[in-house]
Design a protein around this motif. Structure first.
Motif, mmCIF file in Angstrom:
data_model
loop_
_atom_site.group_PDB
_atom_site.id
_atom_site.type_symbol
_atom_site.label_atom_id
_atom_site.label_comp_id
_atom_site.label_asym_id
_atom_site.label_seq_id
_atom_site.Cartn_x
_atom_site.Cartn_y
_atom_site.Cartn_z
ATOM 1 N N GLN A 59 0.820 -1.207 0.000
ATOM 2 C CA GLN A 59 0.000 0.000 0.000
ATOM 3 C C GLN A 59 0.858 1.264 0.000
ATOM 4 O OE1 GLN A 59 -3.104 0.276 2.890
ATOM 5 N NE2 GLN A 59 -4.057 -1.670 2.371
ATOM 6 N N LEU B 82 -6.418 4.975 -0.437
ATOM 7 C CA LEU B 82 -6.051 3.678 0.142
ATOM 8 C C LEU B 82 -7.289 2.880 0.538
ATOM 9 C CD1 LEU B 82 -3.003 4.485 2.453
ATOM 10 C CD2 LEU B 82 -2.969 3.311 0.254
ATOM 11 N N ALA C 238 -9.334 -0.751 -1.151
ATOM 12 C CA ALA C 238 -9.517 -1.961 -0.339
ATOM 13 C C ALA C 238 -10.982 -2.256 -0.040
ATOM 14 C CB ALA C 238 -8.745 -1.820 0.968
ATOM 15 N N ASN D 172 -6.214 -5.034 5.839
ATOM 16 C CA ASN D 172 -6.193 -3.808 5.043
ATOM 17 C C ASN D 172 -6.421 -2.576 5.908
ATOM 18 O OD1 ASN D 172 -5.603 -4.508 2.333
ATOM 19 N ND2 ASN D 172 -7.627 -5.415 2.110
ATOM 20 N N ALA E 161 -3.688 0.494 6.405
ATOM 21 C CA ALA E 161 -4.019 1.897 6.154
ATOM 22 C C ALA E 161 -3.794 2.739 7.414
ATOM 23 C CB ALA E 161 -5.462 2.022 5.676
#
Length: 392
Positions: A50, A69, A73, A81, A85
């Motif tokens: 990411q 981001l 996801a 995820n 982030a």
């Protein structure tokens, strides 16, 4: 200013690996965050994937970057995820604050408080799981239930007025037992997650011993984690309600059932540390399911954590921070606790490995039962890369 480099570093934290994200900008400044793979193996790889997409972008444009981001996801939101982030957002916040020369809390309008009431978490558990490590450091390691009074006294001697522990007990030969079938830990974890009379007796004895050592004014919390179903929580609460706990902590129960459980016992209910974002929090607030909402800024990112706290405040619910990691995560939690008006208390770990402080430049000081928010730029705490090299 542009993001030029993404680095992921780790250090040996004794019973856990401490993990860090470092974002370096074109002007040489760096922003840091701490994350943990303890419950999310593979998180480092997700963060790397990411974060690499942000190279060449302006790190100060945090809302736009985080939108991108999270949007990418959406088909697999939450979990790994979300934590990836969050790690990126927290590093961006540190970098922006350092560029401005201000503490992170100033990015949220300033601090409501700079001295934060704390409780000592995981009391006894780390020592029981790592007895040789703690004995080598000269720390007392309990071998029977009566020994827990000594740990309560230690917390009180450090000026901290509240503590939390897990469901701990001892076999007749002194073998420590940590009840965690909900995490599939132990010799024969039971997926039924039943509560027995013996467990209820152990829970009551544990609370009584900790308070005996800590004094009548010592606040005690008991964390049941994901280890019981509602029936089991009620059975334990029947034994614990007369003891005046600050709260009983329980996770993994749906909103209506948790609300019914809360209504059926007198001990306050704290929960939701594993809930992601406002969307996950809202059903519990609407159901009036908790007395205290526990929020983890390491897992949600500080920005979303603050928004979650504001949502809880609209329902007249106070929040507490969640913490189980290292010194930078402690600083991140301190900044969260500094800016939210509806704070109940901050979680801290007093038990650390002897070399823990050498892994960081700066620390969150505990004075007279309160955490003092670091005043330096950014988080006010920076991982020490040389220290980490000495403890890989």
């Amino acid at each position: 200013m542009k993001i030029e480099r993404v680095d992921l570093l780790q250090a040996h934290g004794g019973w856990q690996v401490l993990s860090f994200l470092k974002l370096t900008a074109s002007d040489g400044q760096a922003g840091w965050s701490e994350f943990s793979e303890g419950f999310t193996p593979g998180l480092t790889a997700v963060i790397r994937a990411q974060a690499q997409g942000l190279v060449g972008r302006d790190p100060r444009e945090i809302p736009a970057l985080m939108y991108e981001l999270n949007a990418r996801a959406r088909p697999s939101a939450g979990g790994v995820n979300a934590q990836a982030a969050a790690a990126i957002e927290n590093a961006l916040l540190d970098l922006k604050a350092r560029a401005l020369g201000v503490p992170v809390y100033e990015l949220f309008g300033g601090a409501v408080r700079k001295r934060i009431p704390v409780y000592a978490s995981h009391t006894g558990m780390y020592r029981m799981r790592n007895p040789d490590l703690f004995r080598a450091a000269g720390a007392f390691v309990p071998r029977r239930m009566e020994d827990m009074a000594t740990l309560g006294a230690e917390v009180a001697a450090r000026g901290v007025g509240a503590l939390k522990t897990n469901l701990l007990s001892f076999a007749a030969d002194g073998t420590p037992r940590v009840h965690m079938p909900g995490f599939a830990r132990g010799s024969a974890p039971d997926p039924a997650l039943n509560a027995t009379r013996a467990l209820a007796d152990d829970a009551a004895a544990l609370v009584e011993q900790l308070r005996a050592g800590g004094g009548a004014g010592m606040g005690v919390m008991l964390d049941l984690n994901f280890n019981f179903k509602p029936e089991g929580v009620r059975r334990l609460a029947a034994a614990l309600d007369p003891l005046g706990l600050e709260w009983l902590e329980v996770d993994g129960i749906d909103p209506p059932t948790l609300a019914a459980l809360r209504a059926s016992i007198s001990t306050p209910i704290a929960s939701l540390e594993a809930v992601y974002g406002r969307a996950g929090l809202l059903p519990y607030l609407e159901a009036r399911a908790v007395d205290v909402a526990i929020i983890d800024p390491m897992w949600n990112g500080l920005g979303e954590s603050v928004r979650m706290a504001m949502l809880a405040d609209a329902f007249n619910v106070n929040v507490a921070s969640h913490l189980f990691s290292g010194g930078l995560a402690t600083a991140m939690a301190a900044h969260f606790c500094a800016v939210v008006p509806n704070l109940r208390i901050m979680e801290v770990d007093l038990d650390r490995v002897p070399w823990h402080d050498s892994l960081f430049q700066g620390k969150v000081e505990i004075r007279e039962g309160c955490a003092v928010v670091p005043e330096g730029p950014g988080w006010g705490v920076v991982p020490d890369e040389e220290g980490m090299r000495l403890h890989p």
